[in-house]
Design an enzyme around this catalytic site. Structure first.
Site, short mmCIF file in Angstrom:
data_model
loop_
_atom_site.label_atom_id
_atom_site.label_comp_id
_atom_site.label_asym_id
_atom_site.label_seq_id
_atom_site.Cartn_x
_atom_site.Cartn_y
_atom_site.Cartn_z
N CYS A 55 5.34 -2.17 0.56
CA CYS A 55 7.11 -2.03 0.11
C CYS A 55 7.16 -0.56 -1.04
O CYS A 55 6.51 -0.08 -2.01
CB CYS A 55 7.49 -2.51 -0.71
N CYS A 96 9.17 -0.28 -4.17
CA CYS A 96 8.49 -1.13 -5.51
C CYS A 96 6.99 0.43 -6.12
O CYS A 96 7.06 0.40 -6.47
CB CYS A 96 6.85 -2.12 -5.20
N ASP A 97 6.48 0.67 -4.79
CA ASP A 97 4.83 1.52 -5.00
C ASP A 97 5.27 2.95 -5.32
O ASP A 97 4.53 3.63 -5.37
CB ASP A 97 4.05 0.75 -4.23
#
Ligand code: NDP
Length: 307
Positions: A134, A137-138
């Site tokens: 992701c 997300c990261d």
């Protein structure tokens, strides 16, 4: 046989949010959270884009808090997997863990989706230490660093262009000599100078040490084996929505995502609703999943009132 008014399937942001709303509405929901309580989010570390947490929040903490909030309002949260369903007549019949039958007046499917991984032992070893599925997300953790994205579809192109804004350099590892992505997405990649596409390449091994990922060993179709130096390794080779058990009754698209009606969470079966990633091939964020869980619970409330 146990009979419930509102059965929620799935313990991710969508399921827990649905449980919060349904329990506050007095629907006494029962929620089965399956094998991975907390859902996909628990495979990441810190969540920095969920509103309300200016310093970020530990993913497990966030999911634990959502769960606790649902429990506080009386949701009955249980461990168990729905292994078969019969939505052909009402009340709906479901089987938990292959043995316990339960009937429900309304059902919210919030079973999520699972990112696909290559299946390499080294990829598993460094999951959460540089290996991620992701970028939204990261990606932030790799600011001004070099990263690699595997895949040649729309998701891979989208993630690569997103990462290119944050990172110094982005390698795209594509197993054929063409993208699967739409022309528009391909153009975006072509017009991003810090993306380099490595055509005809497959990942042999994710390289790393105690600090996490340090590189990737690739093998090209002509047999050449070479390494690239990266700090992050992002998988974007597709997701698998967890809808298989419902497919006999519930309409899905060609990729298995449950089809919901317009802006609503209604499925083709009156009384069965779907929320979160199992019905969302586009956004796949914790916040959008939570929002659709809220919508599903409000729709169940309305549905049960008019019954
Ligand atoms: P896709 O299935 O479209 O693409 C997967 C990509 O990963 C392909 O390039 C595929 O290669 C590659 N791949 C699959 N398995 C492996 C493997 N084992 N090793 C290396 N590469 C692999 O998935 P997406 O998630 O990209 O998209 C899913 C759906 O969502 C699509 O319909 C897409 O159009 C849609 N979508 C739309 C977006 C938008 O409109 N903004 C954004 C994101 C997704 P190969 O081509 O060789 O099979």
């Amino acid at each position: 046989m146990e009979s419930v008014r509102c059965l929620i399937i799935g313990g991710g942001p969508a399921g827990y949010t649905a449980a919060i709303y349904a329990s506050r509405a007095g629907l006494t929901p029962v929620l089965y959270e399956g094998m991975e309580p907390g859902g996909q989010l628990t495979t990441t570390t810190v969540v920095e884009n969920f509103p309300g947490f200016p310093q970020g929040v530990d993913a497990n903490q966030l999911m634990g808090d959502m769960r606790a909030q649902a429990l506080r309002f009386g949701a009955d949260i249980r461990r168990g997997t729905i292994t078969s369903v019969d939505f052909s007549e009402k009340p709906f019949r479901l089987v938990v863990d292959g043995e316990t039958e339960i009937v429900a007046e309304a059902v919210i499917i919030a079973t999520g989706a699972a990112a696909k991984y290559l299946g390499l032992p080294s990829e598993r070893k460094f999951r959460g230490m540089g290996v991620s599925a992701c970028a939204t997300c990261d990606g932030f953790f790799y600011r001004k660093k070099d990263v690699a994205v595997v895949g040649g579809g729309d998701t891979a192109c989208e993630e690569a262009t997103y990462l290119a804004n944050i990172c110094k350099k982005v390698y795209m590892i594509v197993r054929r000599d063409v993208f699967r992505a739409s022309v528009a997405m391909q153009e975006k990649v072509k017009n991003t100078p810090n993306i380099e596409v490595l055509w005809n390449c497959n990942t042999q091994e994710v390289l790393g040490d105690d600090s996490g990922v340090t590189g990737v060993r690739l093998v090209r179709k002509d047999g050449k084996v070479f390494d690239i130096t990266v700090d992050g390794f992002f998988l974007a080779i597709g997701h698998h929505p967890n809808s298989d058990v419902f497919k006999e009754f519930i309409n899905t698209d060609e990729n298995g995502y449950i089809i919901t009606e317009g802006k609503s969470t209604k499925t083709n079966v009156d009384g069965v609703f779907a929320a979160g990633d199992v019905q969302d091939p586009s956004f796949r964020q914790a916040i959008t999943a939570a929002a659709s869980g809220c919508k599903a619970a409000l729709e169940v409330e309305k549905y049960l009132m008019t019954k």
